[in-house]
Write a protein that holds these residues in place. Structure first.
Motif, PDB file in Angstrom:
ATOM      1  N   ILE A  57      73.966  97.254  76.435  1.00 40.92           N
ATOM      2  CA  ILE A  57      75.179  98.175  75.847  1.00 40.92           C
ATOM      3  C   ILE A  57      75.831  97.753  74.270  1.00 40.92           C
ATOM      4  CG2 ILE A  57      77.506  98.750  76.526  1.00 40.92           C
ATOM      5  CD1 ILE A  57      74.977  99.873  78.949  1.00 40.92           C
ATOM      6  N   ALA A  58      75.552  96.405  74.350  1.00 41.47           N
ATOM      7  CA  ALA A  58      76.380  95.632  72.607  1.00 41.47           C
ATOM      8  C   ALA A  58      74.687  96.063  71.735  1.00 41.47           C
ATOM      9  CB  ALA A  58      75.898  94.628  73.072  1.00 41.47           C
ATOM     10  N   GLY A  59      73.166  96.323  72.596  1.00 47.45           N
ATOM     11  CA  GLY A  59      72.794  97.115  71.542  1.00 47.45           C
ATOM     12  C   GLY A  59      72.949  98.717  71.175  1.00 47.45           C
ATOM     13  N   LYS A  60      73.719  99.794  71.894  1.00 53.50           N
ATOM     14  CA  LYS A  60      73.901 101.165  72.132  1.00 53.50           C
ATOM     15  C   LYS A  60      75.214 100.931  70.717  1.00 53.50           C
ATOM     16  CE  LYS A  60      71.874 102.580  75.975  1.00 53.50           C
ATOM     17  NZ  LYS A  60      72.214 103.683  77.132  1.00 53.50           N
ATOM     18  N   VAL A  61      76.233  99.924  71.146  1.00 50.14           N
ATOM     19  CA  VAL A  61      77.577  99.469  70.548  1.00 50.14           C
ATOM     20  C   VAL A  61      76.895  99.438  68.805  1.00 50.14           C
ATOM     21  CG1 VAL A  61      79.233  98.399  69.895  1.00 50.14           C
ATOM     22  CG2 VAL A  61      78.322  99.107  72.243  1.00 50.14           C
ATOM     23  N   ILE A  62      76.327  98.467  68.987  1.00 51.03           N
ATOM     24  CA  ILE A  62      76.147  98.436  67.223  1.00 51.03           C
ATOM     25  C   ILE A  62      75.241  99.541  66.917  1.00 51.03           C
ATOM     26  CG2 ILE A  62      74.636  97.357  65.732  1.00 51.03           C
ATOM     27  CD1 ILE A  62      74.503  94.396  67.890  1.00 51.03           C
ATOM     28  N   ASP A  63      74.185 100.268  67.166  1.00 52.16           N
ATOM     29  CA  ASP A  63      73.652 101.227  66.799  1.00 52.16           C
ATOM     30  C   ASP A  63      74.093 102.481  66.404  1.00 52.16           C
ATOM     31  OD1 ASP A  63      71.159 102.992  66.079  1.00 52.16           O
ATOM     32  OD2 ASP A  63      71.335 103.847  68.152  1.00 52.16           O
ATOM     33  N   ARG A  78      79.440  96.554  86.440  1.00 52.28           N
ATOM     34  CA  ARG A  78      77.998  96.889  85.247  1.00 52.28           C
ATOM     35  C   ARG A  78      78.223  97.391  83.873  1.00 52.28           C
ATOM     36  NH1 ARG A  78      77.894 101.294  88.619  1.00 52.28           N
ATOM     37  NH2 ARG A  78      77.261 102.507  87.603  1.00 52.28           N
ATOM     38  N   PHE A  79      78.206  96.844  83.287  1.00 52.98           N
ATOM     39  CA  PHE A  79      78.302  97.341  81.563  1.00 52.98           C
ATOM     40  C   PHE A  79      77.328  99.381  81.591  1.00 52.98           C
ATOM     41  CE2 PHE A  79      79.605  92.670  81.262  1.00 52.98           C
ATOM     42  CZ  PHE A  79      80.597  93.385  80.185  1.00 52.98           C
ATOM     43  N   ASP A  80      77.942  99.786  80.965  1.00 50.02           N
ATOM     44  CA  ASP A  80      77.840 100.972  80.598  1.00 50.02           C
ATOM     45  C   ASP A  80      78.424 101.597  79.018  1.00 50.02           C
ATOM     46  OD1 ASP A  80      76.183 103.469  81.106  1.00 50.02           O
ATOM     47  OD2 ASP A  80      77.173 104.219  82.537  1.00 50.02           O
ATOM     48  N   TYR A  81      77.241 102.721  78.722  1.00 49.77           N
ATOM     49  CA  TYR A  81      77.645 103.557  77.796  1.00 49.77           C
ATOM     50  C   TYR A  81      77.140 104.795  78.237  1.00 49.77           C
ATOM     51  CZ  TYR A  81      78.393 104.669  73.102  1.00 49.77           C
ATOM     52  OH  TYR A  81      78.706 104.515  71.604  1.00 49.77           O
ATOM     53  N   ILE A  82      79.173 105.723  77.787  1.00 50.05           N
ATOM     54  CA  ILE A  82      79.383 107.142  77.822  1.00 50.05           C
ATOM     55  C   ILE A  82      78.650 108.481  76.605  1.00 50.05           C
ATOM     56  CG2 ILE A  82      80.890 108.869  78.625  1.00 50.05           C
ATOM     57  CD1 ILE A  82      81.910 106.744  81.048  1.00 50.05           C
ATOM     58  N   GLU A  83      77.744 108.477  76.781  1.00 52.86           N
ATOM     59  CA  GLU A  83      77.691 109.519  75.680  1.00 52.86           C
ATOM     60  C   GLU A  83      78.511 110.343  75.419  1.00 52.86           C
ATOM     61  OE1 GLU A  83      76.400 109.255  72.724  1.00 52.86           O
ATOM     62  OE2 GLU A  83      73.973 107.635  74.016  1.00 52.86           O
ATOM     63  N   PRO A  84      79.210 111.072  74.299  1.00 52.48           N
ATOM     64  CA  PRO A  84      80.143 111.926  74.257  1.00 52.48           C
ATOM     65  C   PRO A  84      79.712 113.861  74.128  1.00 52.48           C
ATOM     66  CG  PRO A  84      80.428 110.968  71.853  1.00 52.48           C
ATOM     67  CD  PRO A  84      78.487 110.564  73.122  1.00 52.48           C
ATOM     68  N   ALA A  85      80.016 114.329  74.996  1.00 56.39           N
ATOM     69  CA  ALA A  85      80.134 115.530  75.447  1.00 56.39           C
ATOM     70  C   ALA A  85      79.207 116.393  74.772  1.00 56.39           C
ATOM     71  CB  ALA A  85      80.961 116.119  76.816  1.00 56.39           C
ATOM     72  N   VAL A  86      78.285 117.170  74.940  1.00 55.22           N
ATOM     73  CA  VAL A  86      76.908 118.445  73.536  1.00 55.22           C
ATOM     74  C   VAL A  86      77.906 119.856  73.823  1.00 55.22           C
ATOM     75  CG1 VAL A  86      74.765 118.145  72.398  1.00 55.22           C
ATOM     76  CG2 VAL A  86      76.140 116.158  72.917  1.00 55.22           C
ATOM     77  N   GLY A 120      81.657 105.843  74.746  1.00 59.01           N
ATOM     78  CA  GLY A 120      81.461 104.527  74.485  1.00 59.01           C
ATOM     79  C   GLY A 120      80.913 103.565  75.685  1.00 59.01           C
ATOM     80  N   PRO A 121      81.849 102.401  75.174  1.00 59.71           N
ATOM     81  CA  PRO A 121      81.252 101.133  76.123  1.00 59.71           C
ATOM     82  C   PRO A 121      82.192 101.595  77.036  1.00 59.71           C
ATOM     83  CG  PRO A 121      81.976 100.681  73.900  1.00 59.71           C
ATOM     84  CD  PRO A 121      82.172 101.776  74.025  1.00 59.71           C
ATOM     85  N   VAL A 122      81.876 100.678  78.075  1.00 64.38           N
ATOM     86  CA  VAL A 122      82.769 100.831  79.637  1.00 64.38           C
ATOM     87  C   VAL A 122      82.623  99.723  80.672  1.00 64.38           C
ATOM     88  CG1 VAL A 122      83.180 103.191  79.067  1.00 64.38           C
ATOM     89  CG2 VAL A 122      81.448 102.864  80.817  1.00 64.38           C
ATOM     90  N   LEU A 123      83.304  99.316  81.462  1.00 61.05           N
ATOM     91  CA  LEU A 123      82.773  98.639  82.541  1.00 61.05           C
ATOM     92  C   LEU A 123      82.788  99.873  83.761  1.00 61.05           C
ATOM     93  CD1 LEU A 123      84.622  95.396  82.202  1.00 61.05           C
ATOM     94  CD2 LEU A 123      81.993  95.483  82.216  1.00 61.05           C
TER      95      LEU A 123
END
Length: 389
Positions: free
Chosen positions: A114-120, A159-167, A204-207
């Motif tokens: 998830i940290a990698g997705k945040v950096i990206d 667990r950590f997760d990354y929520i993409e904005p709705a398209v 974005g990043p969530v728990l």
């Protein structure tokens, strides 16, 4: 100076080589040593501590985790992340995850993904919020951890997760006309406590917590939401929850006698306060069953449990029967509310409440008021209209 140190840190991390003083040959520093040295050169106590901690935990990381961290550092170099606070919080979160949280390898891998997705995907400032919030969580296992207010997490699975904005896709006008469906207006006639709750849409990043309990700990209170679940935004500091129970022990009432059960709710974790629009109250001995209504908690100064003004409750309906009024001939109908341990006739709609006193064969009088207060076996109101029969 900070800018120079930042570039040095990135250079050490990416290349891992510097020249020793007085030696024409380069001395090859390890990745972890290069991080430690640059953080030590900041002369900042927090950075120095993190440099030492990160250096220590590096050997406990698996080869894939080490490669991931190296790739993160290269990506941060390209995006011009500052040494402080961005990289300090990045390395600090990893060190605290291992040293303080005692996280297992699988969960650490999940965090690094998830940290990698945040950096990206995020800009440096938003990424730093994620690093800092993750670091705070690993340090104290809390969603807020300050001197005056701690929101402690326990009995949890996360667990950590990354929520993409709705398209949202755009359709031509003709397609929109074909796809048009007449809106459903049935909700207008549905009671408020049965209408769907619109929760905040997190991105974005969530728990993600499959289960947890929360402890609101301040200098005034220590109160709990038990057996709930939800999602916590590591960027916006919002918790979106579902289910769970909050009792009135902070106001001196029994945990198994008076409690509120949540439907869906959300709150900003930076403040020791919470309001839920849907849920049900149980008050053994005072209510014949559960009562739907709104809940509110705020940690404010009070002398003792008897003087506590929170938690609070107000019923949606205004036809609640209250038990234990001291006489079988005294009948009440109206709302039901709690302000701390004190009962009243509050309802969400603010409807009038009625108190009837019955004689042997007929009604003696009816009192009507916006607010009745119930104290032991007495009912009082500062302003009431009375009809005598």
């Amino acid at each position: 100076m900070k800018k120079v140190l930042s570039h040095l840190c990135l250079l050490f991390a990416a290349v891992g080589a510097v020249h020793a003083q007085g030696d024409s040959k380069p001395y090859q520093y390890s990745f972890q040593d290069s991080i430690r040295l640059v953080l030590e050169n900041t002369k900042n106590a927090d950075a120095i501590t993190i440099g030492t901690s990160f250096n220590t935990v590096w050997a406990s990381l698996g080869p894939d985790q080490q490669r991931t961290i190296r790739s993160h550092v290269k990506a941060m170099k390209k995006k011009l992340y500052k040494l402080r606070p961005h990289q300090v919080n990045y390395f600090g979160a990893i060190a605290d995850a291992i040293n303080l949280e005692k996280t297992d390898p699988a969960r650490l891998t999940n965090y690094l993904l998830i940290a990698g997705k945040v950096i990206d995907k995020e800009n440096p400032n938003k990424a730093n919020e994620f690093f800092k919030q993750s670091r705070d969580f690993f340090e104290g296992h809390a969603l807020n951890n300050t001197k005056y207010y701690r929101l402690k997490v326990f009995d949890d699975e996360y667990r950590f997760d990354y929520i993409e904005p709705a398209v949202f896709s755009t359709m031509p006008d003709t397609a929109q006309a074909i796809a048009y469906v007449e809106p459903d207006t049935s909700a207008y006639n549905t009671p408020a406590y049965l209408q769907p709750i619109q929760q905040p849409e997190l991105t974005g990043p969530v728990l993600r917590f499959d289960k947890l309990s929360l402890n609101f700990a301040t200098s005034f209170d220590s109160t709990f939401i038990t057996n709930t679940k939800g999602v916590f935004s590591l960027r916006d500091k919002i918790f979106v929850g579902e289910g769970g129970r909050f009792d009135w022990t902070s106001a001196g009432l029994g945990a198994d006698s008076v409690y509120y059960e949540f439907s869906k709710y959300s709150f900003k974790t930076a403040s020791a306060s919470l309001k839920a629009r849907q849920g049900k109250l149980t008050y053994v001995g005072r209510l014949p069953g559960v009562v739907q209504g709104v809940f509110e908690f705020k940690s404010v100064n009070h002398k003792d449990k008897k003087s506590a003004g929170y938690p609070r409750f107000a019923s949606y309906r205004s036809d609640i029967a209250v038990l234990g009024l001291g006489s079988e001939k005294m009948k009440y109908r109206g709302g039901f509310g709690l302000q701390g341990a004190h009962m009243n006739s509050s309802s969400v709609t603010g409807d009038m409440a009625y108190l009837d006193l019955l004689g042997e064969t007929d009604k003696k009088f009816t009192a009507q008021a916006k607010l009745f207060e119930f104290r032991d076996s007495t009912v009082s109101s500062q302003r009431a209209r009375v009809a005598i029969f």
